[in-house]
Design a protein around this motif. Structure first.
Motif, PDB file in Angstrom:
ATOM      1  N   THR A 184      -5.097  12.322  -1.485  1.00  0.00           N
ATOM      2  CA  THR A 184      -4.034  11.648  -0.734  1.00  0.00           C
ATOM      3  C   THR A 184      -4.277  11.734   0.768  1.00  0.00           C
ATOM      4  OG1 THR A 184      -2.468  12.194  -2.511  1.00  0.00           O
ATOM      5  CG2 THR A 184      -1.548  11.532  -0.383  1.00  0.00           C
ATOM      6  N   ILE A 185      -4.631  12.914   1.265  1.00  0.00           N
ATOM      7  CA  ILE A 185      -4.870  13.075   2.702  1.00  0.00           C
ATOM      8  C   ILE A 185      -6.094  12.279   3.136  1.00  0.00           C
ATOM      9  CG2 ILE A 185      -5.455  14.761   4.488  1.00  0.00           C
ATOM     10  CD1 ILE A 185      -3.777  16.793   2.988  1.00  0.00           C
ATOM     11  N   ARG A 186      -7.120  12.248   2.311  1.00  0.00           N
ATOM     12  CA  ARG A 186      -8.307  11.457   2.642  1.00  0.00           C
ATOM     13  C   ARG A 186      -7.962   9.973   2.750  1.00  0.00           C
ATOM     14  NH1 ARG A 186     -12.879  11.987  -1.675  1.00  0.00           N
ATOM     15  NH2 ARG A 186     -11.287  10.872  -2.874  1.00  0.00           N
ATOM     16  N   SER A 187      -7.180   9.461   1.812  1.00  0.00           N
ATOM     17  CA  SER A 187      -6.760   8.057   1.877  1.00  0.00           C
ATOM     18  C   SER A 187      -5.852   7.816   3.066  1.00  0.00           C
ATOM     19  CB  SER A 187      -6.045   7.669   0.575  1.00  0.00           C
ATOM     20  OG  SER A 187      -6.891   7.813  -0.546  1.00  0.00           O
ATOM     21  N   LEU A 188      -5.003   8.790   3.393  1.00  0.00           N
ATOM     22  CA  LEU A 188      -4.105   8.650   4.544  1.00  0.00           C
ATOM     23  C   LEU A 188      -4.895   8.539   5.841  1.00  0.00           C
ATOM     24  CD1 LEU A 188      -1.379   8.774   6.005  1.00  0.00           C
ATOM     25  CD2 LEU A 188      -1.460  11.265   5.777  1.00  0.00           C
ATOM     26  N   ILE A 189      -5.889   9.393   6.023  1.00  0.00           N
ATOM     27  CA  ILE A 189      -6.680   9.365   7.260  1.00  0.00           C
ATOM     28  C   ILE A 189      -7.490   8.077   7.346  1.00  0.00           C
ATOM     29  CG2 ILE A 189      -8.553  10.505   8.504  1.00  0.00           C
ATOM     30  CD1 ILE A 189      -7.562  13.157   7.393  1.00  0.00           C
ATOM     31  N   ARG A 190      -8.090   7.669   6.252  1.00  0.00           N
ATOM     32  CA  ARG A 190      -8.924   6.471   6.271  1.00  0.00           C
ATOM     33  C   ARG A 190      -8.101   5.213   6.536  1.00  0.00           C
ATOM     34  NH1 ARG A 190     -13.002   7.623   1.105  1.00  0.00           N
ATOM     35  NH2 ARG A 190     -14.451   8.996   2.228  1.00  0.00           N
ATOM     36  N   ARG A 191      -6.938   5.112   5.928  1.00  0.00           N
ATOM     37  CA  ARG A 191      -6.130   3.892   6.075  1.00  0.00           C
ATOM     38  C   ARG A 191      -5.364   3.862   7.393  1.00  0.00           C
ATOM     39  NH1 ARG A 191      -2.914   2.020   0.927  1.00  0.00           N
ATOM     40  NH2 ARG A 191      -3.154   0.063   2.095  1.00  0.00           N
ATOM     41  N   SER A 192      -5.037   5.027   7.933  1.00  0.00           N
ATOM     42  CA  SER A 192      -4.305   5.059   9.201  1.00  0.00           C
ATOM     43  C   SER A 192      -5.233   5.029  10.410  1.00  0.00           C
ATOM     44  CB  SER A 192      -3.430   6.313   9.266  1.00  0.00           C
ATOM     45  OG  SER A 192      -4.214   7.486   9.217  1.00  0.00           O
ATOM     46  N   TRP A 193      -6.536   5.102  10.196  1.00  0.00           N
ATOM     47  CA  TRP A 193      -7.486   5.123  11.311  1.00  0.00           C
ATOM     48  C   TRP A 193      -7.399   3.849  12.137  1.00  0.00           C
ATOM     49  CZ3 TRP A 193     -11.758   2.466  13.128  1.00  0.00           C
ATOM     50  CH2 TRP A 193     -12.565   3.143  14.045  1.00  0.00           C
ATOM     51  N   ILE A 194      -7.116   2.716  11.495  1.00  0.00           N
ATOM     52  CA  ILE A 194      -7.090   1.442  12.212  1.00  0.00           C
ATOM     53  C   ILE A 194      -5.711   1.119  12.781  1.00  0.00           C
ATOM     54  CG2 ILE A 194      -8.988   0.470  10.872  1.00  0.00           C
ATOM     55  CD1 ILE A 194      -6.937  -0.943   9.134  1.00  0.00           C
ATOM     56  N   THR A 195      -4.688   1.898  12.444  1.00  0.00           N
ATOM     57  CA  THR A 195      -3.332   1.581  12.918  1.00  0.00           C
ATOM     58  C   THR A 195      -2.698   2.698  13.725  1.00  0.00           C
ATOM     59  OG1 THR A 195      -2.372   2.381  10.829  1.00  0.00           O
ATOM     60  CG2 THR A 195      -2.925   0.026  10.970  1.00  0.00           C
ATOM     61  N   GLN A 196      -3.193   3.929  13.591  1.00  0.00           N
ATOM     62  CA  GLN A 196      -2.567   5.078  14.237  1.00  0.00           C
ATOM     63  C   GLN A 196      -3.533   5.701  15.242  1.00  0.00           C
ATOM     64  OE1 GLN A 196       0.614   5.724  13.506  1.00  0.00           O
ATOM     65  NE2 GLN A 196       0.667   4.178  11.876  1.00  0.00           N
ATOM     66  N   ARG A 197      -2.960   6.485  16.157  1.00  0.00           N
ATOM     67  CA  ARG A 197      -3.749   7.225  17.138  1.00  0.00           C
ATOM     68  C   ARG A 197      -3.254   8.674  17.169  1.00  0.00           C
ATOM     69  NH1 ARG A 197      -6.024   3.264  16.502  1.00  0.00           N
ATOM     70  NH2 ARG A 197      -6.888   1.763  17.990  1.00  0.00           N
ATOM     71  N   TRP A 198      -4.189   9.623  17.176  1.00  0.00           N
ATOM     72  CA  TRP A 198      -3.835  11.032  17.324  1.00  0.00           C
ATOM     73  C   TRP A 198      -4.956  11.734  18.074  1.00  0.00           C
ATOM     74  CZ3 TRP A 198      -5.091   8.615  12.780  1.00  0.00           C
ATOM     75  CH2 TRP A 198      -6.198   9.074  12.083  1.00  0.00           C
ATOM     76  N   ASP A 199      -4.701  12.970  18.480  1.00  0.00           N
ATOM     77  CA  ASP A 199      -5.601  13.658  19.412  1.00  0.00           C
ATOM     78  C   ASP A 199      -7.003  13.851  18.841  1.00  0.00           C
ATOM     79  OD1 ASP A 199      -3.541  13.758  21.203  1.00  0.00           O
ATOM     80  OD2 ASP A 199      -2.911  15.786  20.633  1.00  0.00           O
ATOM     81  N   ASN A 200      -7.089  14.363  17.621  1.00  0.00           N
ATOM     82  CA  ASN A 200      -8.398  14.640  17.031  1.00  0.00           C
ATOM     83  C   ASN A 200      -8.833  13.541  16.070  1.00  0.00           C
ATOM     84  OD1 ASN A 200      -6.397  15.229  15.230  1.00  0.00           O
ATOM     85  ND2 ASN A 200      -7.303  17.137  14.485  1.00  0.00           N
ATOM     86  N   ARG A 201      -8.498  12.313  16.376  1.00  0.00           N
ATOM     87  CA  ARG A 201      -8.874  11.168  15.543  1.00  0.00           C
ATOM     88  C   ARG A 201     -10.389  10.992  15.564  1.00  0.00           C
ATOM     89  NH1 ARG A 201      -9.609   5.714  17.094  1.00  0.00           N
ATOM     90  NH2 ARG A 201      -9.222   4.191  15.420  1.00  0.00           N
ATOM     91  N   PRO A 202     -11.033  10.841  14.396  1.00  0.00           N
ATOM     92  CA  PRO A 202     -12.494  10.645  14.384  1.00  0.00           C
ATOM     93  C   PRO A 202     -12.890   9.401  15.153  1.00  0.00           C
ATOM     94  CG  PRO A 202     -11.650  11.157  12.177  1.00  0.00           C
ATOM     95  CD  PRO A 202     -10.458  10.912  13.055  1.00  0.00           C
ATOM     96  N   ARG A 203     -14.031   9.485  15.817  1.00  0.00           N
ATOM     97  CA  ARG A 203     -14.515   8.337  16.589  1.00  0.00           C
ATOM     98  C   ARG A 203     -14.893   7.166  15.693  1.00  0.00           C
ATOM     99  NH1 ARG A 203     -18.373  10.960  21.357  1.00  0.00           N
ATOM    100  NH2 ARG A 203     -16.731  12.251  22.318  1.00  0.00           N
ATOM    101  N   ARG A 204     -15.379   7.481  14.519  1.00  0.00           N
ATOM    102  CA  ARG A 204     -15.731   6.436  13.577  1.00  0.00           C
ATOM    103  C   ARG A 204     -14.799   6.538  12.370  1.00  0.00           C
ATOM    104  NH1 ARG A 204     -22.377   6.497  13.288  1.00  0.00           N
ATOM    105  NH2 ARG A 204     -22.750   6.043  15.505  1.00  0.00           N
ATOM    106  N   ARG A 205     -14.625   5.410  11.717  1.00  0.00           N
ATOM    107  CA  ARG A 205     -13.749   5.394  10.549  1.00  0.00           C
ATOM    108  C   ARG A 205     -14.364   6.241   9.434  1.00  0.00           C
ATOM    109  NH1 ARG A 205     -11.304   0.071   7.387  1.00  0.00           N
ATOM    110  NH2 ARG A 205      -9.917   1.227   5.995  1.00  0.00           N
ATOM    111  N   PRO A 206     -13.624   7.206   8.896  1.00  0.00           N
ATOM    112  CA  PRO A 206     -14.160   8.089   7.860  1.00  0.00           C
ATOM    113  C   PRO A 206     -14.554   7.293   6.609  1.00  0.00           C
ATOM    114  CG  PRO A 206     -12.137   8.997   8.771  1.00  0.00           C
ATOM    115  CD  PRO A 206     -12.263   7.617   9.303  1.00  0.00           C
TER     116      PRO A 206
END
Length: 280
Positions: free
Chosen positions: A258-280
């Motif tokens: 669930t967390i993996r899907s959350l990070i991958r799907r929110s990468w293009i819509t959300q912003r946070w401090d330690n956001r990966p530079r590339r889409r996971p």
């Protein structure tokens, strides 16, 4: 090589550690307070991730930093506190708040895996020459996020497990008025349709004797989730004998998915401090 990438392990550990009670490094009842210090929770947590991912024994994972008995005792302690189930619940709530669970389209299906050690929920496998096996009846949303599971012996049919699997919907909060349940031909019976009607659910069930690709619908989501879960070798070949331990590993694996899907799907819509530079 790490068992999971850091962009997934760190948020997982931050939430997991927040659920743990504060424990002193040395036991306060010791008169000199000079006995062996308590092994850090992060070390044990990483060991459990390795056991879950690689499926090896506790003795194979143990080293000078943490013994096999420490891993087992800490595992039992966390199971007693309900940390694993709470972690999975928080992951689902976070996903639903940020991305949104697709609860108007759900899928249910069973999967048979190996259980060489037998145990409380193991049974004779009809697809593995009668060896001990484990069946899980899993339910997912319209994207494939795991919503719950029911464990039984491998010789148990999928149909009787449908009702307890659908009971997992009660813990998800408000549900849509119109819910479609996607099922394969193994559920094609009057009893299944009556069960769905009693619960106010609409079923899309494949018919026996007809080719599945024509009417596969959205059932492939749960099949993909089974593949995600079987990538954790502790679940694909389970040596645990107690049902509470198996449920704990499933909760941990579902939280990771669930967390993996959350990070991958929110990468293009959300912003946070330690956001990966590339889409996971």
């Amino acid at each position: 090589m790490p068992v999971l990438p850091s962009w997934l392990t760190e948020p997982l550990w931050e939430q997991f550690s927040a659920l743990l009670p504060q424990r002193p490094r040395y036991h306060p009842d010791h008169p000199l307070r000079c006995h062996r210090p308590r092994v850090k929770d992060r070390i044990v947590f990483d060991k459990l991730l390795q056991v879950l991912r690689f499926g090896c024994s506790y003795e194979a994972i143990a080293d000078t930093t943490c013994s096999a008995s420490t891993i087992r005792s800490r595992r039992d302690e966390w199971i007693g506190l309900g940390v694993f189930s709470r972690l999975n619940q928080i992951a689902l709530e976070s996903y639903d708040r940020i991305i949104g669970l697709v609860l108007d389209q759900i899928a249910v299906d069973g999967c048979i895996t190996k259980a060489p050690g037998g145990g409380e929920v193991a049974g004779r496998s009809p697809v593995d020459r009668g060896k001990q096996g484990l069946k899980r009846s899993a339910m997912t949303d319209g994207y494939g996020i795991p919503l719950g599971h029911v464990l039984a012996g491998a010789n148990c049919h999928d149909s009787p497990l449908l009702a307890p699997t659908l009971d997992r919907l009660s813990g998800l909060g408000p549900l849509p008025d119109d819910i479609t349940v996607h099922l394969d031909a193994g559920y094609d019976s009057i009893k299944t349709r009556t069960l769905l009607d009693e619960r106010g659910l609409r079923g899309r069930i494949a018919h026996k004797g007809e080719k599945a690709p024509i009417q596969a619908g959205k059932r492939w989501h749960v099949e993909r989730t089974h593949a995600w879960q079987n990538a954790f070798h502790r679940l694909a070949r389970c040596f645990e004998r107690r049902a509470t331990m198996i449920d704990a590993f499933f909760d941990l694996a579902d939280a990771i998915i669930t967390i993996r899907s959350l990070i991958r799907r929110s990468w293009i819509t959300q912003r946070w401090d330690n956001r990966p530079r590339r889409r996971p």
